[in-house]
Structure formats: C-alpha cells, structure tokens
Motif scaffolding. Structure first.
Motif, PDB file in Angstrom:
ATOM      1  N   ILE A  91      93.743  -0.538  71.931  1.00 48.07           N
ATOM      2  CA  ILE A  91      94.440  -1.422  72.874  1.00 48.07           C
ATOM      3  C   ILE A  91      95.955  -1.381  72.732  1.00 48.07           C
ATOM      4  N   GLY A  92      96.456  -0.657  71.753  1.00 53.65           N
ATOM      5  CA  GLY A  92      97.889  -0.618  71.529  1.00 53.65           C
ATOM      6  C   GLY A  92      98.310  -1.684  70.522  1.00 53.65           C
ATOM      7  N   ASP A  93      99.591  -1.724  70.240  1.00 53.05           N
ATOM      8  CA  ASP A  93     100.114  -2.621  69.202  1.00 53.05           C
ATOM      9  C   ASP A  93     100.480  -3.978  69.804  1.00 53.05           C
ATOM     10  N   GLU A  94      99.475  -4.773  70.120  1.00 54.67           N
ATOM     11  CA  GLU A  94      99.714  -6.097  70.683  1.00 54.67           C
ATOM     12  C   GLU A  94     100.002  -7.097  69.576  1.00 54.67           C
ATOM     13  N   ASP A  95     100.666  -8.195  69.951  1.00 55.34           N
ATOM     14  CA  ASP A  95     100.952  -9.252  68.977  1.00 55.34           C
ATOM     15  C   ASP A  95      99.658  -9.856  68.440  1.00 55.34           C
ATOM     16  N   GLY A  96      99.665 -10.143  67.152  1.00 58.35           N
ATOM     17  CA  GLY A  96      98.542 -10.851  66.555  1.00 58.35           C
ATOM     18  C   GLY A  96      97.397  -9.982  66.084  1.00 58.35           C
ATOM     19  N   ILE A  97      97.493  -8.681  66.240  1.00 62.38           N
ATOM     20  CA  ILE A  97      96.380  -7.831  65.830  1.00 62.38           C
ATOM     21  C   ILE A  97      96.193  -7.874  64.310  1.00 62.38           C
ATOM     22  N   LYS A  98      97.284  -7.911  63.583  1.00 63.07           N
ATOM     23  CA  LYS A  98      97.171  -7.932  62.126  1.00 63.07           C
ATOM     24  C   LYS A  98      96.448  -9.184  61.654  1.00 63.07           C
ATOM     25  N   GLU A  99      96.722 -10.322  62.317  1.00 60.35           N
ATOM     26  CA  GLU A  99      96.088 -11.578  61.926  1.00 60.35           C
ATOM     27  C   GLU A  99      94.702 -11.746  62.547  1.00 60.35           C
ATOM     28  N   PHE A 100      94.338 -10.841  63.462  1.00 61.11           N
ATOM     29  CA  PHE A 100      93.078 -10.974  64.185  1.00 61.11           C
ATOM     30  C   PHE A 100      91.886 -10.984  63.231  1.00 61.11           C
ATOM     31  N   PHE A 101      91.956 -10.155  62.197  1.00 62.77           N
ATOM     32  CA  PHE A 101      90.826 -10.008  61.279  1.00 62.77           C
ATOM     33  C   PHE A 101      91.025 -10.827  59.993  1.00 62.77           C
ATOM     34  N   THR A 102      91.499 -12.047  60.163  1.00 61.62           N
ATOM     35  CA  THR A 102      91.632 -12.973  59.027  1.00 61.62           C
ATOM     36  C   THR A 102      90.735 -14.185  59.270  1.00 61.62           C
ATOM     37  N   PRO A 103      90.119 -14.730  58.213  1.00 62.35           N
ATOM     38  CA  PRO A 103      89.212 -15.859  58.413  1.00 62.35           C
ATOM     39  C   PRO A 103      89.904 -17.098  58.972  1.00 62.35           C
ATOM     40  N   GLU A 104      91.189 -17.271  58.627  1.00 61.46           N
ATOM     41  CA  GLU A 104      91.916 -18.442  59.126  1.00 61.46           C
ATOM     42  C   GLU A 104      91.997 -18.454  60.654  1.00 61.46           C
ATOM     43  N   SER A 105      91.940 -17.244  61.252  1.00 62.78           N
ATOM     44  CA  SER A 105      92.098 -17.146  62.705  1.00 62.78           C
ATOM     45  C   SER A 105      90.806 -17.428  63.463  1.00 62.78           C
ATOM     46  N   TYR A 106      89.697 -17.611  62.728  1.00 62.12           N
ATOM     47  CA  TYR A 106      88.420 -17.801  63.448  1.00 62.12           C
ATOM     48  C   TYR A 106      87.587 -18.917  62.809  1.00 62.12           C
ATOM     49  N   LEU A 107      88.227 -20.028  62.582  1.00 60.24           N
ATOM     50  CA  LEU A 107      87.520 -21.197  62.041  1.00 60.24           C
ATOM     51  C   LEU A 107      87.092 -22.167  63.136  1.00 60.24           C
ATOM     52  N   GLY A 108      87.535 -21.878  64.365  1.00 59.38           N
ATOM     53  CA  GLY A 108      87.134 -22.753  65.456  1.00 59.38           C
ATOM     54  C   GLY A 108      87.538 -24.196  65.195  1.00 59.38           C
ATOM     55  N   GLU A 109      86.603 -25.121  65.359  1.00 60.47           N
ATOM     56  CA  GLU A 109      86.880 -26.542  65.159  1.00 60.47           C
ATOM     57  C   GLU A 109      86.307 -27.049  63.832  1.00 60.47           C
ATOM     58  N   ALA A 110      86.234 -26.158  62.852  1.00 55.57           N
ATOM     59  CA  ALA A 110      85.622 -26.528  61.576  1.00 55.57           C
ATOM     60  C   ALA A 110      86.236 -27.800  60.996  1.00 55.57           C
ATOM     61  N   GLU A 111      87.569 -27.875  60.986  1.00 52.27           N
ATOM     62  CA  GLU A 111      88.218 -29.049  60.404  1.00 52.27           C
ATOM     63  C   GLU A 111      88.027 -30.288  61.271  1.00 52.27           C
ATOM     64  N   ASP A 112      88.079 -30.113  62.576  1.00 52.31           N
ATOM     65  CA  ASP A 112      87.840 -31.261  63.463  1.00 52.31           C
ATOM     66  C   ASP A 112      86.417 -31.799  63.285  1.00 52.31           C
ATOM     67  N   ILE A 113      85.472 -30.880  63.176  1.00 51.09           N
ATOM     68  CA  ILE A 113      84.084 -31.300  62.983  1.00 51.09           C
ATOM     69  C   ILE A 113      83.933 -32.009  61.641  1.00 51.09           C
ATOM     70  N   ARG A 114      84.561 -31.464  60.613  1.00 49.15           N
ATOM     71  CA  ARG A 114      84.497 -32.091  59.288  1.00 49.15           C
ATOM     72  C   ARG A 114      85.048 -33.513  59.337  1.00 49.15           C
ATOM     73  N   ARG A 115      86.214 -33.658  59.963  1.00 48.31           N
ATOM     74  CA  ARG A 115      86.829 -34.978  60.054  1.00 48.31           C
ATOM     75  C   ARG A 115      85.975 -35.943  60.875  1.00 48.31           C
ATOM     76  N   THR A 116      85.353 -35.429  61.922  1.00 45.45           N
ATOM     77  CA  THR A 116      84.492 -36.276  62.744  1.00 45.45           C
ATOM     78  C   THR A 116      83.291 -36.767  61.950  1.00 45.45           C
ATOM     79  N   ILE A 117      82.697 -35.859  61.159  1.00 42.50           N
ATOM     80  CA  ILE A 117      81.557 -36.248  60.322  1.00 42.50           C
ATOM     81  C   ILE A 117      81.958 -37.356  59.362  1.00 42.50           C
ATOM     82  N   LEU A 118      83.075 -37.181  58.684  1.00 46.85           N
ATOM     83  CA  LEU A 118      83.499 -38.172  57.700  1.00 46.85           C
ATOM     84  C   LEU A 118      83.909 -39.481  58.358  1.00 46.85           C
TER      85      LEU A 118
END
Length: 456
Positions: free
Chosen positions: A412-439
């Motif tokens: 796809i070429g050298d688009e912004d954010g590709i380096k961070e694309f394959f990091t776990p921090e970039s794909y946590l979705g609403e994990a923290e929101d869900i955690r806070r809602t549970i608590l």
C-alpha cells in the motif's frame, strides 16, 4: 466400633476448610437448637411451665455436649439412626433418658422428624450463605484492586485455547470480579423454618395448643429467626415443596463454579511454558523436587467437577417429592446439601487465599503477545485494508516469521501509522472502557445486603 473417627477428609484434601460449620457436630447441635426453640416457644405462650422449659433445654444441651465431645458417642448415634432413617429419633431417645415423664411428653410435642431436620439443615445453610457473602465481598474487592493495578498490563486474549487478540490483564481480572459480584447478588433468602406435624396439617399442634396455635408458631419462628419474624407471616409447611432446597443448592453450586472458572484461567497462566502468573503458595511433588504445583487452583478445579453430581441429586429429589413425605427423595437431600456446603465453603476460602497471593508477570504476558504476532492482527488487517488487499496477500503479510510492516508497505505504500499498525496498543478496542464499566457496575451495586435469617 473403633476408637478411630470415621471421617473422609483424606479422600478430598481441602474439605477440612470450614468443615466445622457443616460437620456432624454442627448438624446435631442445630437439631438440638431446634428442639430447644420449640420448648422455649411453648413456655413463652404458656403451654409448659418454666421448670419444664429449663429441664428440656438443659437435657438438650447436655446431650449435645456428650455427642460433640466424644466422637464415639456421635458415631453410635449414627449407627442408631439407620433403623429410623434419620438421626433425630435416637437423639430424642438420648434426651428423654435425662427427662422426667412430664418433660419427656413435652419434648418434640406436635413436631415430626422432617420439621426438625429441615429446619436444622436450613439453619446450617443460612449460616453458610452468610459466611459466603462475607467471603465473596472480600474476594470481589481483591479482584477489583487487581484489575486496577493491571489496567495497562497487555496480554494475549485466547479463544478456544488459541491466540486471539490483544487485551489487558486488567480486563480479565475485571471479568473475574463481575462473576464474583453476580454470584454474590444471587444469594437466596433461606426461609428454613418448617412446622407441619406428622402429615403437614399441624393436627397434633392444633390439638394440644388450641387457640394458642398461632402464637406458638409465631414464637417458634421468632426463636429460630429473630425478633423481626414477629412481623412476618407464619410459614406454611413445605414438606414436599422442595424448590427452595434446589434454590439453596444452586447458589452453593454457583459459589463453587466461580472459583473453578477462575482457577482454570490461572492453571493456564501458571504453566511454565506460559509463565504469565504464579501463586504465592504452591505444593511440592513426592518424586520431582523441581515442581511447584499450583495446588490451590487444582483443588478449586476439582471442586468444580464434584458439584454436578450433588446438584443433580437435589434436582432429582425435588422432582421425586411426592405425597406428604417422600420415600427416599427427602433423605437424599441431606448428603447432597452437605457436600455442596462443604464445597462452597472450602472453595471460597481457597479462592480468597489464591487471589490474595496471585502474582502477575507482565513481561511474560508481553512476550507471549509478541510471540503470537503478527498473526493476531489478521482481523485488523482485513477490516482496514480488506478492500485493497486480497485474502492470500493478507495471509502472507501476517505469516509466522514475516516482516509485516515491510510487507504491508510493499502493498500500500508508506502511509502514516503503518509502523504502529502491528502493535497491541493500537488494537485494544474498548478494553479499558469495558473494564471501567464493569467496575462501575460492581461499585454501584455496593455490598450485597441479603436478608438472611440468623440464630443466636
């Protein structure tokens, strides 16, 4: 008869935890307390003299002390219980041996064995439920603290035993806390007072108590449950209405199941090849000194496998309840409830200690997360670039050993954010929101105020 106590704790390590709350001594003590409450109730409404009340109460207490101080006496009572099918009959014989004829006639007057045994077992269940509520509160608090401490601790989510997506250990601990909170909120009201007489009609009670029958029943209820019972409706007999017994058993089973479920997660995490968790207290091996066995989690897992049989027995007994007293179904409940109470108490004690000593290895969690990469980003790759990259190409980008950043750039070429694309921090979705809602949900529910009867 031998001098050795006939226990079965060696077959089930861990069952000694809290056993004093539901062992034979506790059961026979509860039976004696029911009989004492009945004679006290008779005296309070003027059906027996204070002298008779004192004589019967003293005989009950003396008999209980004899039985609980000497296991051979209790064992003899167990042998004598076989002929009548329940322990109350030989217990009454022992009490009557200490009584005058007049006091003997007043002991147990108008009651039947099921009244006393149902009430006594229910009394034990109510005490156990109280203990479990307190223990669940402590466990829940520990899990909330664990969740907060690891809100940002990244780990691997696994589905069907396989690496799935990135998540946080804080969310996992919050999910455990939610389970505990839900079980805590399911505690039943243990309405255990049973007074029906020989066939559930209270005929004998009405015959000797006459116009004082309602006052007698209410006073007995007060003696068993407490002063608030004076304001409630007198319970009707439930000799063959065993739904409440099944409800008690179901809650006991829930307390065991939540411990078993959390233990299963921990048993996976403590495997050396995973190494994400460790326990403060572990067990050794008889032949392999290098091992540190996660004994507490193992015992919780084992308890979970013991529950279905006992709960099935209660289900069958409830379905088999017939006529005015069941022929065997009633008797089958006692060992099943005893087993479930034992499992519930021991499980929550062990779970409490296990969670308090649980140690989290954040570095191992991150290492396992990285080891599962880049395959765990397949879903994200399909969602973001599915319209630009075909399936085979996506599979090649996230293949084991590939350089996913370089491979994606080649497509796809050298688009912004590709380096961070394959990091776990970039794909946590609403994990923290869900955690806070549970608590927040747990916090809003507050400590569970379950109105349980008590006997002091």
């Amino acid at each position: 008869m031998t001098d050795t106590a006939h226990t079965r704790f060696l077959f089930a390590p861990g069952d000694l935890r809290g056993s004093e709350a539901i062992d034979d001594a506790a059961f026979i003590t509860a039976i004696g307390q029911v009989e004492t409450a009945w004679i006290v109730a008779q005296a309070r409404v003027g059906l027996v003299s204070s002298e008779i009340r004192a004589e019967v109460a003293a005989a009950n207490d003396a008999t209980i002390r004899t039985l609980t101080d000497d296991h051979t006496e209790l064992e003899s009572l167990g042998e004598a219980a076989e002929s009548g099918g329940n322990p109350l009959i030989p217990f009454l014989a022992l009490v009557r041996s200490r009584l005058s004829p007049e006091a003997s006639r007043c002991l147990h007057r108008g009651l039947t064995s099921q009244d006393v045994i149902d009430t006594a077992i229910g009394l034990l269940v109510s005490r156990v439920v109280r203990q479990m509520q307190a223990r669940l509160e402590v466990i829940g608090t520990s899990l909330v603290e664990l969740s907060d401490a690891h809100a940002k601790t990244l780990c691997l989510a696994r589905t069907l035993t396989q690496p799935a997506l990135p998540t946080t250990f804080g969310l996992k601990a919050a999910a455990w806390a939610a389970e505990v909170n839900e079980v805590q909120g399911q505690a039943p009201y243990v309405d255990y007072v049973q007074v029906g007489g020989a066939a559930g009609t209270r005929a004998a009670i009405r015959w000797f108590a006459g116009d004082s029958t309602e006052s007698l029943l209410r006073e007995f209820h007060v003696q068993m449950v407490g002063p608030d019972a004076a304001l409630t409706q007198i319970p009707v007999p439930w000799h063959t209405d065993r739904v409440r017994i099944l409800s008690w058993g179901s809650h006991l089973a829930q307390c065991v199941t939540v411990g078993a479920s959390i233990a299963r997660d921990i048993l996976i995490g403590v495997r050396p090849e995973i190494g994400e968790l460790s326990l403060a207290s572990t067990g050794g091996s008889s032949t392999m000194p290098h091992k540190s066995n996660p004994t507490s989690a193992v015992l919780l897992h084992r308890n979970g496998m013991r529950v279905p049989g006992s709960l099935s027995t209660l289900t069958t007994a409830a379905a088999e309840a017939i006529e005015e007293r069941s022929d065997g179904a009633w008797h089958a409940e006692w060992p099943a409830l005893s087993e479930l109470m034992t499992l519930a108490i021991s499980s929550l004690i062990i779970l409490d200690e296990m969670i308090a000593g649980l140690q989290v290895n954040a570095e191992a969690m991150r290492a396992n997360l990285d080891a599962a990469s880049p395959g765990i980003y397949g879903e994200k790759l399909g969602i973001v670039f599915g319209d630009r990259i075909d399936k085979d190409t996506r599979a090649a980008i996230i293949a084991p050993g590939s350089d996913p950043v370089a491979a994606l750039r080649a497509e796809i070429g050298d688009e912004d954010g590709i380096k961070e694309f394959f990091t776990p921090e970039s794909y946590l979705g609403e994990a923290e929101d869900i955690r806070r809602t549970i608590l927040a949900t747990i916090d809003s529910s507050g400590p569970q105020e379950i109105d349980l009867p008590s006997f002091d």
